[in-house]
Design an enzyme around this catalytic site. Structure first.
Site, PDB file in Angstrom:
ATOM      1  N   ARG A  74      87.621  36.116   2.977  1.00  0.00           N
ATOM      2  CA  ARG A  74      87.540  37.645   3.094  1.00  0.00           C
ATOM      3  C   ARG A  74      88.244  38.056   4.263  1.00  0.00           C
ATOM      4  NH1 ARG A  74      81.736  39.295   2.082  1.00  0.00           N
ATOM      5  NH2 ARG A  74      82.715  41.415   2.316  1.00  0.00           N
ATOM      6  N   GLN A 106      78.849  50.612   5.147  1.00  0.00           N
ATOM      7  CA  GLN A 106      78.418  49.260   4.758  1.00  0.00           C
ATOM      8  C   GLN A 106      79.349  48.352   4.538  1.00  0.00           C
ATOM      9  OE1 GLN A 106      75.510  50.077   0.948  1.00  0.00           O
ATOM     10  NE2 GLN A 106      77.352  51.803   0.957  1.00  0.00           N
ATOM     11  N   ASN A 107      80.656  48.637   4.924  1.00  0.00           N
ATOM     12  CA  ASN A 107      81.793  47.915   4.720  1.00  0.00           C
ATOM     13  C   ASN A 107      81.791  46.873   5.926  1.00  0.00           C
ATOM     14  OD1 ASN A 107      82.289  49.080   2.603  1.00  0.00           O
ATOM     15  ND2 ASN A 107      83.905  50.338   3.255  1.00  0.00           N
ATOM     16  N   HIS A 124      76.006  46.880   8.310  1.00  0.00           N
ATOM     17  CA  HIS A 124      75.703  45.564   7.446  1.00  0.00           C
ATOM     18  C   HIS A 124      76.685  44.487   8.285  1.00  0.00           C
ATOM     19  CE1 HIS A 124      74.931  47.369   3.305  1.00  0.00           C
ATOM     20  NE2 HIS A 124      73.912  47.410   4.200  1.00  0.00           N
ATOM     21  N   SER A 194      78.029  52.290  -4.750  1.00  0.00           N
ATOM     22  CA  SER A 194      77.465  52.543  -5.980  1.00  0.00           C
ATOM     23  C   SER A 194      75.789  52.802  -5.451  1.00  0.00           C
ATOM     24  CB  SER A 194      77.466  51.050  -6.386  1.00  0.00           C
ATOM     25  OG  SER A 194      76.857  50.014  -5.706  1.00  0.00           O
TER      26      SER A 194
HETATM   27  C1  BV8 Z   1      66.583  43.902   3.198  1.00  0.00           C
HETATM   28  C2  BV8 Z   1      77.121  42.374   3.634  1.00  0.00           C
HETATM   29  C3  BV8 Z   1      64.471  42.966   3.814  1.00  0.00           C
HETATM   30  C4  BV8 Z   1      77.512  40.764   2.958  1.00  0.00           C
HETATM   31  C5  BV8 Z   1      75.703  43.319   2.191  1.00  0.00           C
HETATM   32  C6  BV8 Z   1      65.671  42.020  -5.297  1.00  0.00           C
HETATM   33  C7  BV8 Z   1      66.013  40.490  -4.670  1.00  0.00           C
HETATM   34  C8  BV8 Z   1      66.373  40.435  -3.358  1.00  0.00           C
HETATM   35  C9  BV8 Z   1      66.620  41.664  -2.471  1.00  0.00           C
HETATM   36  C10 BV8 Z   1      66.240  42.796  -3.046  1.00  0.00           C
HETATM   37  C11 BV8 Z   1      66.096  43.081  -4.312  1.00  0.00           C
HETATM   38  N1  BV8 Z   1      65.790  44.324  -4.540  1.00  0.00           N
HETATM   39  C12 BV8 Z   1      66.130  44.994  -3.276  1.00  0.00           C
HETATM   40  C13 BV8 Z   1      66.302  44.118  -2.566  1.00  0.00           C
HETATM   41  C14 BV8 Z   1      66.871  44.323  -1.038  1.00  0.00           C
HETATM   42  C15 BV8 Z   1      68.289  44.183  -0.898  1.00  0.00           C
HETATM   43  C16 BV8 Z   1      69.136  44.916  -1.955  1.00  0.00           C
HETATM   44  O1  BV8 Z   1      69.088  46.283  -1.710  1.00  0.00           O
HETATM   45  N2  BV8 Z   1      69.644  44.275  -3.082  1.00  0.00           N
HETATM   46  C17 BV8 Z   1      70.255  45.150  -4.174  1.00  0.00           C
HETATM   47  C18 BV8 Z   1      71.304  44.329  -4.680  1.00  0.00           C
HETATM   48  C19 BV8 Z   1      69.384  45.416  -5.259  1.00  0.00           C
HETATM   49  N3  BV8 Z   1      68.712  44.630   0.161  1.00  0.00           N
HETATM   50  C20 BV8 Z   1      68.657  43.589   1.119  1.00  0.00           C
HETATM   51  O2  BV8 Z   1      68.260  42.292   1.270  1.00  0.00           O
HETATM   52  C21 BV8 Z   1      68.913  44.087   2.875  1.00  0.00           C
HETATM   53  N4  BV8 Z   1      68.048  43.567   3.629  1.00  0.00           N
HETATM   54  O3  BV8 Z   1      66.165  44.319   2.325  1.00  0.00           O
HETATM   55  O4  BV8 Z   1      66.017  42.827   4.186  1.00  0.00           O
HETATM   56  C22 BV8 Z   1      63.969  42.791   5.033  1.00  0.00           C
HETATM   57  C23 BV8 Z   1      63.407  43.847   5.947  1.00  0.00           C
HETATM   58  C24 BV8 Z   1      62.706  43.641   7.097  1.00  0.00           C
HETATM   59  C25 BV8 Z   1      62.301  42.532   7.690  1.00  0.00           C
HETATM   60  C26 BV8 Z   1      63.154  41.365   6.986  1.00  0.00           C
HETATM   61  C27 BV8 Z   1      63.777  41.619   5.611  1.00  0.00           C
HETATM   62  C28 BV8 Z   1      70.295  43.772   3.216  1.00  0.00           C
HETATM   63  C29 BV8 Z   1      71.330  44.463   2.367  1.00  0.00           C
HETATM   64  C30 BV8 Z   1      72.564  43.991   3.264  1.00  0.00           C
HETATM   65  C31 BV8 Z   1      73.277  43.031   2.119  1.00  0.00           C
HETATM   66  N5  BV8 Z   1      74.739  42.803   2.879  1.00  0.00           N
HETATM   67  N6  BV8 Z   1      76.829  42.915   2.809  1.00  0.00           N
HETATM   68  C32 BV8 Z   1      78.846  40.825   2.969  1.00  0.00           C
HETATM   69  O5  BV8 Z   1      79.483  41.889   2.723  1.00  0.00           O
HETATM   70  O6  BV8 Z   1      79.559  39.714   2.844  1.00  0.00           O
HETATM   71  S1  BV8 Z   1      75.473  44.552   0.841  1.00  0.00           S
HETATM   72  C33 BV8 Z   1      77.075  44.505   0.150  1.00  0.00           C
HETATM   73  O7  BV8 Z   1      76.831  45.633  -0.946  1.00  0.00           O
HETATM   74  C34 BV8 Z   1      78.018  45.081   1.051  1.00  0.00           C
HETATM   75  O8  BV8 Z   1      77.600  45.359   2.356  1.00  0.00           O
HETATM   76  C35 BV8 Z   1      78.468  46.443   0.108  1.00  0.00           C
HETATM   77  O9  BV8 Z   1      79.085  47.316   1.108  1.00  0.00           O
HETATM   78  C36 BV8 Z   1      77.112  46.938  -0.350  1.00  0.00           C
HETATM   79  C37 BV8 Z   1      76.848  47.815  -1.536  1.00  0.00           C
HETATM   80  O10 BV8 Z   1      78.261  47.876  -2.003  1.00  0.00           O
HETATM   81  P1  BV8 Z   1      79.204  48.899  -2.077  1.00  0.00           P
HETATM   82  O11 BV8 Z   1      79.789  49.405  -0.884  1.00  0.00           O
HETATM   83  O12 BV8 Z   1      78.577  50.437  -2.854  1.00  0.00           O
HETATM   84  O13 BV8 Z   1      80.100  48.356  -3.122  1.00  0.00           O
HETATM   85  P2  BV8 Z   1      80.128  48.339  -4.767  1.00  0.00           P
HETATM   86  O14 BV8 Z   1      81.185  47.459  -5.187  1.00  0.00           O
HETATM   87  O15 BV8 Z   1      78.611  48.243  -5.197  1.00  0.00           O
HETATM   88  O16 BV8 Z   1      80.592  49.814  -5.080  1.00  0.00           O
HETATM   89  C38 BV8 Z   1      81.730  50.340  -4.911  1.00  0.00           C
HETATM   90  C39 BV8 Z   1      81.739  52.028  -5.552  1.00  0.00           C
HETATM   91  O17 BV8 Z   1      83.046  52.226  -4.781  1.00  0.00           O
HETATM   92  C40 BV8 Z   1      81.655  52.048  -6.884  1.00  0.00           C
HETATM   93  O18 BV8 Z   1      80.632  53.157  -7.254  1.00  0.00           O
HETATM   94  C41 BV8 Z   1      83.121  52.461  -7.211  1.00  0.00           C
HETATM   95  O19 BV8 Z   1      83.106  53.303  -8.340  1.00  0.00           O
HETATM   96  C42 BV8 Z   1      83.613  53.203  -6.081  1.00  0.00           C
HETATM   97  N7  BV8 Z   1      85.219  53.225  -5.975  1.00  0.00           N
HETATM   98  C43 BV8 Z   1      85.886  52.087  -6.267  1.00  0.00           C
HETATM   99  N8  BV8 Z   1      87.225  52.421  -5.834  1.00  0.00           N
HETATM  100  C44 BV8 Z   1      87.170  53.632  -5.586  1.00  0.00           C
HETATM  101  C45 BV8 Z   1      85.821  54.000  -5.313  1.00  0.00           C
HETATM  102  N9  BV8 Z   1      85.221  55.350  -5.119  1.00  0.00           N
HETATM  103  C46 BV8 Z   1      86.331  56.154  -4.565  1.00  0.00           C
HETATM  104  N10 BV8 Z   1      87.636  55.855  -4.677  1.00  0.00           N
HETATM  105  C47 BV8 Z   1      88.262  54.465  -5.038  1.00  0.00           C
HETATM  106  N11 BV8 Z   1      89.501  54.101  -4.897  1.00  0.00           N
END
Ligand code: BV8
Ligand code: ZN
Length: 255
Positions: A74, A106-107, A124, A194
């Site tokens: 990446r 988040q990027n 992030h 998303s």
């Molecule tokens: C935490 C770094 C607790 C990595 C990232 C069940 C199991 C396990 C965990 C969980 C669970 N349920 C909830 C959780 C918590 C979890 C979570 O939320 N999981 C989700 C998947 C359900 N969260 C965590 O684990 C967080 N930590 O909770 O810790 C804790 C608290 C205290 C003490 C100890 C522990 C940590 C979350 C951070 C994870 N790291 N990134 C890496 O990047 O390598 S997250 C990762 O997803 C990226 O950062 C990314 O940015 C982020 C979100 O995704 P999006 O940016 O939204 O990207 P996506 O592809 O989803 O969407 C793109 C959008 O763009 C779409 O809507 C599309 O339509 C649109 N689009 C596309 N093209 C265009 C456009 N829009 C406009 N113009 C265009 N041209």
């Protein structure tokens, strides 16, 4: 369809025109037109691994080499891409509001800073930085290639990407600043996310005042290709590529 978009762009510009404080929450979509793959479009798979498997502390303990391969790939990809007009439009908006304008991203690609944004909270982490698993030193190493098991120059322990993985807490100072900015803002732009990852997605109800204690609810404007988990909270929905819609908002504001 076009006039819906025009009307939405007019409403977005109107909301911004009267805003004192503006926050922008961005996700992978804002970098899509730069050629950086989004997470859920690639159905979260990378070489047969789910992102949630590779981007976790357990994944790194289990196979640090695999995780470094994932992040070096990446880093190499991001070293070849450039900001797109959407990033530049946000940098232009920042010039209008100055300190009262904050990008919360988040990027991890560093493209907001590359486009000239200065008030940027990388909640992030960043592909540009490494963190030592031994002494904790954080170093900005740009996007130069790193070996598969890079060692700390100070204590020789294994380096990790300075990225927040799943199940890891967000950096307290950065996350605190993001919550405060969202609480205080009049307008929150939600661009290219998303809105499924927490706690980042919590900034949207915080901006609206749904978490209480906010005298005047903020206005939420969503910029995306499609409706998302955030749409139900959005006052305005601007649907189109953000590399085209954000510059159109700047034009309407005479920027
Ligand atoms: C935490 C770094 C607790 C990595 C990232 C069940 C199991 C396990 C965990 C969980 C669970 N349920 C909830 C959780 C918590 C979890 C979570 O939320 N999981 C989700 C998947 C359900 N969260 C965590 O684990 C967080 N930590 O909770 O810790 C804790 C608290 C205290 C003490 C100890 C522990 C940590 C979350 C951070 C994870 N790291 N990134 C890496 O990047 O390598 S997250 C990762 O997803 C990226 O950062 C990314 O940015 C982020 C979100 O995704 P999006 O940016 O939204 O990207 P996506 O592809 O989803 O969407 C793109 C959008 O763009 C779409 O809507 C599309 O339509 C649109 N689009 C596309 N093209 C265009 C456009 N829009 C406009 N113009 C265009 N041209
Ligand atoms: Zn060290």
């Amino acid at each position: 369809m076009a006039d819906d978009l025009d009307a939405a762009l007019d409403r977005a510009a109107d909301a911004l025109r009267s805003a004192r404080k503006v926050v922008v929450l961005t996700g992978a979509g804002v970098s899509a037109e730069s050629g950086v793959p989004t997470f859920r479009a690639s159905d979260g798979l990378w070489e047969g691994h789910r992102i949630e498997e590779v981007a976790t502390p357990f994944g790194f303990r289990r196979d640090p080499q695999l995780v470094w391969q994932f992040y070096n790939a990446r880093r190499a990809n991001v070293s070849k891409v450039a900001p797109n007009p959407g990033h530049y439009a946000l940098a232009k908006l920042e010039q209008r509001w100055g300190e009262d304008f904050m990008v919360v991203t988040q990027n991890v690609d560093g493209l907001h800073r590359a486009a000239g944004s200065r008030n940027v909270l990388e909640i992030h982490g960043s592909l540009h930085r490494t963190r030592c698993t031994g002494c904790g030193e954080i170093e900005d190493r740009g996007l130069e290639p790193l070996g598969e098991l890079p060692a700390c120059p100070r204590c020789a322990e294994l380096l990790r990407p300075d990225i927040v993985w799943f199940h890891e807490p967000l950096p307290a100072a950065v996350w605190g600043a993001a919550q405060l900015a969202s609480h205080e803002c009049d307008v929150l732009l939600v661009v290219g996310t998303s809105a499924v990852v927490y706690p980042a997605a919590d900034l949207i109800p915080i901006a609206k005042g749904d978490r209480g204690l906010k005298p005047v609810p903020g206005t939420v404007v969503e910029f995306n290709l499609t409706r998302t988990e955030a749409s139900v909270l959005a006052d305005v929905g601007v649907y189109g590529p953000s590399g085209q819609t954000l510059p159109k908002v700047c034009e309407r504001l005479g920027l």
